[in-house]
Design a protein around this motif. Structure first.
Motif, short mmCIF file in Angstrom:
data_model
loop_
_atom_site.label_atom_id
_atom_site.label_comp_id
_atom_site.label_asym_id
_atom_site.label_seq_id
_atom_site.Cartn_x
_atom_site.Cartn_y
_atom_site.Cartn_z
N LEU A 1 3.59 1.99 -3.30
CA LEU A 1 4.24 0.92 -2.56
C LEU A 1 3.25 -0.10 -2.01
O LEU A 1 3.59 -1.27 -1.83
CB LEU A 1 5.04 1.51 -1.39
CG LEU A 1 6.08 2.57 -1.71
CD1 LEU A 1 6.76 3.04 -0.44
CD2 LEU A 1 7.11 2.02 -2.70
N ASP A 2 2.04 0.36 -1.73
CA ASP A 2 1.07 -0.52 -1.09
C ASP A 2 -0.29 0.15 -1.11
O ASP A 2 -0.40 1.37 -1.28
CB ASP A 2 1.50 -0.78 0.36
CG ASP A 2 0.72 -1.92 1.01
OD1 ASP A 2 0.06 -2.69 0.28
OD2 ASP A 2 0.76 -2.04 2.25
N VAL A 3 -1.33 -0.67 -0.96
CA VAL A 3 -2.68 -0.15 -0.72
C VAL A 3 -3.11 -0.74 0.61
O VAL A 3 -3.45 -1.93 0.70
CB VAL A 3 -3.66 -0.54 -1.84
CG1 VAL A 3 -5.02 0.11 -1.57
CG2 VAL A 3 -3.13 -0.10 -3.20
N ALA A 4 -3.06 0.06 1.67
CA ALA A 4 -3.32 -0.41 3.03
C ALA A 4 -4.76 -0.13 3.45
O ALA A 4 -5.42 0.75 2.90
CB ALA A 4 -2.36 0.27 4.01
N ALA A 5 -5.23 -0.90 4.43
CA ALA A 5 -6.58 -0.73 4.99
C ALA A 5 -7.63 -0.70 3.90
O ALA A 5 -8.56 0.11 3.92
CB ALA A 5 -6.64 0.54 5.84
N LEU A 6 -7.50 -1.59 2.92
CA LEU A 6 -8.41 -1.62 1.78
C LEU A 6 -9.70 -2.32 2.17
O LEU A 6 -9.70 -3.40 2.74
CB LEU A 6 -7.74 -2.36 0.62
CG LEU A 6 -8.53 -2.46 -0.70
CD1 LEU A 6 -8.79 -1.06 -1.27
CD2 LEU A 6 -7.78 -3.32 -1.70
N ALA A 7 -10.82 -1.66 1.86
CA ALA A 7 -12.13 -2.25 2.14
C ALA A 7 -13.03 -1.99 0.95
O ALA A 7 -12.90 -0.98 0.27
CB ALA A 7 -12.74 -1.65 3.39
#
Length: 236
Positions: A62-68
């Protein structure tokens, strides 16, 4: 009764639709997940993740969160939709576009192609070892710098530095005066450049003694910088 059932079913469907679509799964995230496509295996050859067409083990991303990170090394929370609800998978990744590519989940390194046995190691730590393995072997580092996708761990007592990218070891460097040795060759920095060249059959170019080993590691002895190392990227 039928009317109430229909209303209830529609309400549940609406909630599920909202839950699935409440995330910002943008084009960058989609390209990242597509780059991760394939079967990811542990060192025993067991498939841990099957990533295909935006799904991880059959669950929609659904999402790729807090991507760094960057294209080579990164970390993020991959939100997947399962029957029991949405769940984040915290994963780091490195070098997804080449044969050295790997992802790390729960401290375990995973590979599309299980690497052949490594050529060199230092006290059992080799290219692809995890953070946990480094900590178990050498303990807490004296000093650290960098970030989660490009870290450097320094051990003053061993005169050694471990570099990590995407949660796994990408280089082990031993500096002048280090008591450590390579496990396979038995060489230490104190053995000198010419001994190093003789053991690894390296032609004397006048500069650092460097060679790419059959397993993909680069090994080098640089007397100018006062270190010897195994690495994936000898230029960093």
């Amino acid at each position: 009764m039928l009317k109430k059932c229909l209303v209830g079913c529609l309400a549940v469907s609406s909630l599920l639709f909202t839950a699935v679509n409440a995330y910002d799964y943008n084009e960058y995230d989609q390209k990242l997940v597509n780059r991760m496509s394939g079967e990811w295996k542990n060192l025993d050859g067991q498939v841990v993740f099957n990533i295909q067409n935006g799904y991880i083990n059959g669950a929609q991303v659904l999402d790729v969160a807090a991507l760094a990170g960057n294209r080579s090394f990164g970390v993020g929370n991959f939100i997947i939709h399962e029957a029991v609800g949405n769940r984040p998978l915290r994963m780091s990744f490195a070098s997804l576009d080449n044969s050295a590519g790997r992802i790390v989940y729960n401290g375990q390194a995973l590979f599309r192609k299980v690497p052949v046995p490594y050529s060199e190691s230092v006290s059992g730590i080799h290219i692809g070892s995890t953070k946990d393995e480094v900590l178990q072997t050498f303990g807490r580092p004296t000093r650290t710098w960098g970030d989660v996708y490009d870290e450097n761990w320094e051990y003053a007592n061993y005169k050694m530095r471990v570099r990590l990218g995407g949660g796994t070891v990408t280089a082990v460097s031993m500096f002048k005066g280090s008591p450590l040795r390579f496990d396979t060759s038995g060489l230490s920095y104190g053995d000198g450049k010419y001994e190093f060249m003789g053991v690894y059959d390296i032609h004397n170019s006048g500069g650092p003694a460097m060679k790419v080993l059959p397993t993909g590691e680069t090994i080098n002895y640089n007397s100018g910088l006062g270190h010897m190392e195994i690495t994936l990227d000898p230029l960093t």
